[in-house]
Design a protein around this motif. Sequence first.
Motif, PDB file in Angstrom:
ATOM      1  N   TRP A  38       0.749  -1.232   0.014  1.00 17.07           N
ATOM      2  CA  TRP A  38       0.013  -0.178   0.068  1.00 17.07           C
ATOM      3  C   TRP A  38       0.532   1.239   0.060  1.00 17.07           C
ATOM      4  O   TRP A  38       0.539   2.460  -0.409  1.00 17.07           O
ATOM      5  CB  TRP A  38      -0.989  -0.080   1.152  1.00 17.07           C
ATOM      6  CG  TRP A  38      -2.082  -1.051   0.654  1.00 17.07           C
ATOM      7  CD1 TRP A  38      -2.302  -2.202   1.269  1.00 17.07           C
ATOM      8  CD2 TRP A  38      -3.103  -0.812  -0.127  1.00 17.07           C
ATOM      9  NE1 TRP A  38      -3.236  -2.743   0.686  1.00 17.07           N
ATOM     10  CE2 TRP A  38      -3.900  -2.033  -0.427  1.00 17.07           C
ATOM     11  CE3 TRP A  38      -3.443   0.214  -1.099  1.00 17.07           C
ATOM     12  CZ2 TRP A  38      -4.922  -2.314  -1.189  1.00 17.07           C
ATOM     13  CZ3 TRP A  38      -4.589   0.017  -1.849  1.00 17.07           C
ATOM     14  CH2 TRP A  38      -5.261  -1.070  -1.819  1.00 17.07           C
ATOM     15  N   ALA A 106      -7.706   9.023  -2.631  1.00 18.61           N
ATOM     16  CA  ALA A 106      -7.881   8.355  -1.438  1.00 18.61           C
ATOM     17  C   ALA A 106      -9.450   8.841  -0.876  1.00 18.61           C
ATOM     18  O   ALA A 106     -10.261   8.083  -0.700  1.00 18.61           O
ATOM     19  CB  ALA A 106      -6.843   8.164  -0.320  1.00 18.61           C
ATOM     20  N   SER A 119     -15.444  -1.229  -1.140  1.00 24.48           N
ATOM     21  CA  SER A 119     -13.984  -1.558  -1.033  1.00 24.48           C
ATOM     22  C   SER A 119     -13.566  -0.821  -2.473  1.00 24.48           C
ATOM     23  O   SER A 119     -14.266  -0.584  -3.523  1.00 24.48           O
ATOM     24  CB  SER A 119     -13.528  -2.955  -1.045  1.00 24.48           C
ATOM     25  OG  SER A 119     -13.828  -3.755  -2.187  1.00 24.48           O
ATOM     26  N   LEU A 136      -9.596   3.489   3.666  1.00 22.80           N
ATOM     27  CA  LEU A 136      -8.661   4.247   2.463  1.00 22.80           C
ATOM     28  C   LEU A 136      -8.151   5.343   2.979  1.00 22.80           C
ATOM     29  O   LEU A 136      -6.837   5.671   2.794  1.00 22.80           O
ATOM     30  CB  LEU A 136      -9.278   4.139   1.427  1.00 22.80           C
ATOM     31  CG  LEU A 136      -8.699   4.294  -0.055  1.00 22.80           C
ATOM     32  CD1 LEU A 136      -7.756   2.969   0.056  1.00 22.80           C
ATOM     33  CD2 LEU A 136      -9.480   4.233  -1.228  1.00 22.80           C
TER      34      LEU A 136
END
Length: 149
Positions: A38, A106, A119, A136
């Motif tokens: 990530w 994001a 998601s 997120l």
Amino acid sequence: MSAGPQLDPSPSIVEAIDAAAAVSIASPEDPAAQEALWRAVFALEKWIFIARGSDDEPSPFAASVEGGPAIFAFSTADRAVAAAAGFGIPEAEAGRLLAVPLPGAAGWVASFAEVGVASMVFDAPVIGATAPLTNLAAMAVWIEQHPQP
């Protein structure tokens, strides 16, 4: 809103994402591997989305996956266009893309939780990493506040 080289990050950035993804896929329970993936995803300048809707009000492509509706984001235009074709989006529409700069991307994606999206899936089917939208924006803030040494 069409595919083009200006959308893509440098090959070395894509290679770093792919390398982190390989470790993450091999060790799905390893928090360090997930964090590394990530971090690489959030290091991109922008996320690319398959555009749906009108040109005046485009929205990112979403589809049902295990766990509910998901938005699909990509590192490169080629990956987005290939995924669009795989999802059955007509060729004439597969190249309609949105490029949203980070870190704002994001929060923008996370806002779709208000309409029931659960998601975000990143670089499917090449990687397919999934993050709940509820996490997120917090992930983006945490990564920004905790740079790697």
